[in-house]
Design a protein around this motif. Sequence first.
Motif, mmCIF file in Angstrom:
data_model
loop_
_atom_site.group_PDB
_atom_site.id
_atom_site.type_symbol
_atom_site.label_atom_id
_atom_site.label_comp_id
_atom_site.label_asym_id
_atom_site.label_seq_id
_atom_site.Cartn_x
_atom_site.Cartn_y
_atom_site.Cartn_z
ATOM 1 N N ASN A 138 7.678 10.061 15.900
ATOM 2 C CA ASN A 138 8.255 8.764 16.266
ATOM 3 C C ASN A 138 9.659 8.875 16.846
ATOM 4 O O ASN A 138 10.578 8.170 16.429
ATOM 5 N N GLY A 139 9.837 9.779 17.784
ATOM 6 C CA GLY A 139 11.102 9.810 18.509
ATOM 7 C C GLY A 139 12.094 10.859 18.075
ATOM 8 O O GLY A 139 13.118 11.031 18.724
ATOM 9 N N GLU A 140 11.840 11.533 16.970
ATOM 10 C CA GLU A 140 12.786 12.600 16.607
ATOM 11 C C GLU A 140 12.095 13.871 16.170
ATOM 12 O O GLU A 140 10.962 13.840 15.685
ATOM 13 N N LEU A 141 12.825 14.969 16.344
ATOM 14 C CA LEU A 141 12.317 16.261 15.887
ATOM 15 C C LEU A 141 12.733 16.424 14.425
ATOM 16 O O LEU A 141 13.922 16.394 14.111
ATOM 17 N N VAL A 142 11.752 16.543 13.549
ATOM 18 C CA VAL A 142 12.052 16.701 12.118
ATOM 19 C C VAL A 142 11.601 18.092 11.677
ATOM 20 O O VAL A 142 10.776 18.732 12.340
ATOM 21 N N ALA A 143 12.141 18.556 10.562
ATOM 22 C CA ALA A 143 11.747 19.865 10.051
ATOM 23 C C ALA A 143 10.250 19.843 9.730
ATOM 24 O O ALA A 143 9.725 18.820 9.259
ATOM 25 N N TRP A 144 9.571 20.944 9.992
ATOM 26 C CA TRP A 144 8.117 21.061 9.753
ATOM 27 C C TRP A 144 7.738 20.498 8.389
ATOM 28 O O TRP A 144 6.825 19.674 8.259
ATOM 29 N N ALA A 145 8.456 20.906 7.341
ATOM 30 C CA ALA A 145 8.112 20.510 5.969
ATOM 31 C C ALA A 145 8.331 19.015 5.724
ATOM 32 O O ALA A 145 7.774 18.453 4.779
ATOM 33 N N ASP A 146 9.127 18.375 6.566
ATOM 34 C CA ASP A 146 9.412 16.945 6.370
ATOM 35 C C ASP A 146 8.454 16.048 7.160
ATOM 36 O O ASP A 146 8.560 14.820 7.087
ATOM 37 N N ALA A 147 7.548 16.628 7.910
ATOM 38 C CA ALA A 147 6.622 15.819 8.729
ATOM 39 C C ALA A 147 5.464 15.348 7.848
ATOM 40 O O ALA A 147 4.327 15.803 7.959
ATOM 41 N N GLN A 148 5.767 14.401 6.961
ATOM 42 C CA GLN A 148 4.821 13.945 5.938
ATOM 43 C C GLN A 148 4.386 12.505 6.209
ATOM 44 O O GLN A 148 5.141 11.733 6.784
ATOM 45 N N ILE A 149 3.186 12.170 5.717
ATOM 46 C CA ILE A 149 2.743 10.771 5.775
ATOM 47 C C ILE A 149 2.249 10.323 4.398
ATOM 48 O O ILE A 149 1.913 11.148 3.551
ATOM 49 N N HIS A 150 2.186 9.017 4.203
ATOM 50 C CA HIS A 150 1.742 8.450 2.927
ATOM 51 C C HIS A 150 0.217 8.568 2.785
ATOM 52 O O HIS A 150 -0.504 8.510 3.780
ATOM 53 N N VAL A 151 -0.252 8.689 1.555
ATOM 54 C CA VAL A 151 -1.686 8.828 1.307
ATOM 55 C C VAL A 151 -2.466 7.555 1.699
ATOM 56 O O VAL A 151 -3.675 7.596 1.936
ATOM 57 N N LEU A 152 -1.762 6.447 1.826
ATOM 58 C CA LEU A 152 -2.430 5.211 2.261
ATOM 59 C C LEU A 152 -2.262 4.952 3.766
ATOM 60 O O LEU A 152 -2.396 3.830 4.228
ATOM 61 N N THR A 153 -1.984 6.001 4.509
ATOM 62 C CA THR A 153 -1.926 5.883 5.969
ATOM 63 C C THR A 153 -3.307 5.445 6.480
ATOM 64 O O THR A 153 -4.325 6.042 6.120
ATOM 65 N N HIS A 154 -3.331 4.407 7.314
ATOM 66 C CA HIS A 154 -4.579 3.792 7.751
ATOM 67 C C HIS A 154 -5.584 4.796 8.334
ATOM 68 O O HIS A 154 -6.761 4.831 7.950
ATOM 69 N N THR A 155 -5.107 5.608 9.256
ATOM 70 C CA THR A 155 -6.015 6.533 9.962
ATOM 71 C C THR A 155 -6.635 7.568 9.031
ATOM 72 O O THR A 155 -7.765 8.016 9.264
ATOM 73 N N LEU A 156 -5.959 7.917 7.948
ATOM 74 C CA LEU A 156 -6.534 8.869 6.989
ATOM 75 C C LEU A 156 -7.813 8.296 6.374
ATOM 76 O O LEU A 156 -8.758 9.019 6.080
ATOM 77 N N GLY A 165 -0.419 3.743 11.008
ATOM 78 C CA GLY A 165 0.384 4.250 9.898
ATOM 79 C C GLY A 165 0.212 3.493 8.595
ATOM 80 O O GLY A 165 -0.749 2.746 8.380
ATOM 81 N N TYR A 166 1.174 3.675 7.736
ATOM 82 C CA TYR A 166 1.194 3.086 6.407
ATOM 83 C C TYR A 166 1.637 1.621 6.492
ATOM 84 O O TYR A 166 2.510 1.288 7.289
ATOM 85 N N GLY A 167 1.033 0.778 5.682
ATOM 86 C CA GLY A 167 1.524 -0.600 5.606
ATOM 87 C C GLY A 167 0.406 -1.626 5.546
ATOM 88 O O GLY A 167 0.544 -2.658 4.914
ATOM 89 N N GLU A 168 -0.714 -1.311 6.205
ATOM 90 C CA GLU A 168 -1.843 -2.246 6.205
ATOM 91 C C GLU A 168 -3.083 -1.484 5.733
ATOM 92 O O GLU A 168 -3.201 -0.296 5.977
ATOM 93 N N MET A 169 -4.002 -2.171 5.109
ATOM 94 C CA MET A 169 -5.284 -1.558 4.763
ATOM 95 C C MET A 169 -6.373 -2.493 5.280
ATOM 96 O O MET A 169 -6.108 -3.652 5.564
ATOM 97 N N GLY A 170 -7.592 -1.979 5.397
ATOM 98 C CA GLY A 170 -8.687 -2.796 5.920
ATOM 99 C C GLY A 170 -8.980 -2.425 7.357
ATOM 100 O O GLY A 170 -8.172 -1.790 8.036
ATOM 101 N N LEU A 171 -10.164 -2.850 7.808
ATOM 102 C CA LEU A 171 -10.651 -2.361 9.100
ATOM 103 C C LEU A 171 -9.980 -2.995 10.311
ATOM 104 O O LEU A 171 -10.096 -2.493 11.422
ATOM 105 N N ASN A 172 -9.289 -4.084 10.096
ATOM 106 C CA ASN A 172 -8.598 -4.710 11.222
ATOM 107 C C ASN A 172 -7.368 -3.877 11.581
ATOM 108 O O ASN A 172 -6.407 -3.806 10.812
#
Length: 305
Positions: free
Chosen positions: A12-30, A104-111
């Motif tokens: 999302n616009g910045e270069l972050v350290a490899w180990a910090d490139a994390q997402i939440h377990v409730l990320t929609h696409t997961l 990303g994280y924040g919404e759940m459901g198929l919409n």
Amino acid sequence: MPIQTTPKIWMNGELVAWADAQIHVLTHTLHYGTGVFEGIRAYETADGPAVFRLTEHIQRLHNSAKIVGMEIPYSVEELVAATKATVASTGLPSCYIRPIAYYGYGEMGLNTLPCSVDVAIACWPWGAYLGDDAVNKGVRMKISSWTRHDHNTMPPASKTTGNYVNSSLAKVEALKAGYDEAIMLAPNGLVAECTGENLFAVRNGIILTPPTSAGALAGITQDTVTAIASDLGFDVRVDNLARSDLYIAEEIFVCGTAAEVSSVNSVDERKVPCPGPKTKAIADVYARTVRGQEAKYAHWCELAV
Ligand code: PPE
């Protein structure tokens, strides 16, 4: 083989350290397989690392998103620049690149409509995809028992993450049965492509590759190979192939960003002459093209720095 880490990942616009490139377990696409992604390679050229047909890959990422109704919040130009910056940050002369756009994280459901779209670009060294020296040795192919999804099931023209459940099922089935890779047939029985490569077969001297209407991805390597083959003077055409065409083909090869150009030595135990002369000639020019050694195609090598 575990992924070899590199210093930075673009998120999302910045270069972050490899180990910090994390997402939440409730990320929609997961949960729903709703992301779109690309596979790109950077190669070492005389002028430094160059990303092969980068703009076209990012354009296809945008097309994949458009097909599934996702709006990527970065333009093609922005993602091209971000990819170059990511590659440059690794200091690697060559690497595999994986851009992904996902809900990303924040919404759940198929919409998906209220969901935010996040984008990440990672790169790391990734070697031979279908085994060492796949051009000369060839790979053993099995026609999959799994059917490539239909256009009205999951659009195969979109590199959507969820589409790859189909490819994974076929790949694992083939590996467990002692083969190297699987060939997917469309619902109408015609040849579509492989789990992660497009397919070309030579019949009566003509090089044929299935159309997107048969469920093949519009492969960028397929397009590169078509140009190379035609410039080499071969007759190359987009046309449908039946399973039996493969059994009696004079040569078969598969191609993709990860797999590059790999020969096929058999399909369902029917031997295919390998390596075929046309395959060898095309693979040789392809290997030089991606490294900026073919002046005619040098415009496809987009320097990372
Ligand atoms: N068909 C499929 C289904 C496919 O996934 C790929 C790329 C191709 C054709 C060839 O497309 P192109 O790379 O534009 O020539 N497969 C990617 C690997 C998938 C994986 O993650 O594994 C790739 O080659 O990067």
